[in-house]
Design an enzyme around this catalytic site. Structure first.
Site, short mmCIF file in Angstrom:
data_model
loop_
_atom_site.label_atom_id
_atom_site.label_comp_id
_atom_site.label_asym_id
_atom_site.label_seq_id
_atom_site.Cartn_x
_atom_site.Cartn_y
_atom_site.Cartn_z
N ASP A 11 0.87 -1.16 0.00
CA ASP A 11 0.00 0.00 0.00
C ASP A 11 0.91 1.23 0.00
O ASP A 11 2.08 1.14 0.40
CB ASP A 11 -0.89 -0.03 1.24
CG ASP A 11 -1.79 1.19 1.34
OD1 ASP A 11 -2.42 1.55 0.34
OD2 ASP A 11 -1.87 1.77 2.44
N ASP A 13 -0.12 5.06 0.92
CA ASP A 13 -0.34 6.02 2.00
C ASP A 13 -0.41 5.31 3.35
O ASP A 13 -1.22 4.40 3.55
CB ASP A 13 -1.64 6.80 1.75
CG ASP A 13 -1.55 7.63 0.48
OD1 ASP A 13 -0.73 8.56 0.46
OD2 ASP A 13 -2.28 7.35 -0.48
#
Length: 218
Positions: A11, A13
């Site tokens: 991922d 953020d």
């Protein structure tokens, strides 16, 4: 703990970069523009696509229009994007064919934030534009593994949000949860195999056919 993997799916953020300040500013101003009640107190769910947030905050807004506006705002607001500890060193240690980014951001926003953070651009990525169903659905991580040419079960997923952990687990991957946006207990509840304070706790060595990954877990 040392484990074998053939691919690593990150991922963005909350794992590689912190964009919380930018996101909060932009979504508040977005809410003000569209007349969202109490826009100055708007909070957004972490780890989900902007399309879902548009629907939650302002279901009367045309989704395509709302998405275009927030994307432009966030792309322009990257001045205080923070590279999270360990991210740069870990990504630069990996062969490009062994990792991908799987994000709820659009591909343009992903590129803007990675440039601001001076992080490597992946050869393979899955963005919000590319999936029909976002996290917590497993589709993004299934597609990420497919892009690497491996099975999800042979991947390590790196996540910080409950929706992302749930998506990785549902895809059949092993999930390394990174602290920062979500309490440790919640990450474990969602099914994370390991929890780390940051990517400084993760190292990887390329071997024939895969990776040997060491995790200094809590």
């Amino acid at each position: 703990m040392t484990v074998d993997a053939t691919g690593m799916l990150f991922d963005m953020d909350g794992v590689l970069v912190s964009s919380i300040a930018s996101a909060e500013r932009c979504w508040k101003l977005w809410g003000k523009h569209y007349g969202v009640p109490h826009w100055e107190k708007v909070t957004i769910p972490h780890g989900v696509r902007a399309a879902e947030i548009v629907h939650i905050l302002a279901p009367w807004v045309d989704v395509a229009e709302g998405l275009h506006r927030i994307e432009e705002m966030e792309i322009a607001d990257v001045g205080d994007i923070i590279t999270l500890p360990g991210a740069k060193a870990l990504l630069e240690s990996l062969p490009l064919e062994r990792w991908a980014i799987v994000t709820s951001a659009t591909d343009r926003l992903l590129e803007a934030r990675l440039r601001a953070a001076k992080l490597p651009q992946p050869e393979r990525l899955i963005s919000a534009n590319m999936v029909e169903r976002g996290k917590p659905d497993p589709q993004p991580y299934e597609m990420g593994a497919e892009r690497l040419g491996v099975e999800p079960k042979d991947c390590l997923v790196f996540e910080d949000a409950p929706s992302g952990v749930e998506a990785g687990v549902a895809a059949g991957a092993r999930v390394v949860a990174v602290l920062g946006t979500t309490p440790e207990a919640k990450l474990r509840e969602m099914g994370a195999s390991w929890v780390v304070t940051s990517l400084e706790s993760v190292t990887a060595v390329a071997e024939a056919g895969g990776l040997k990954v060491t995790i200094d877990a809590l």
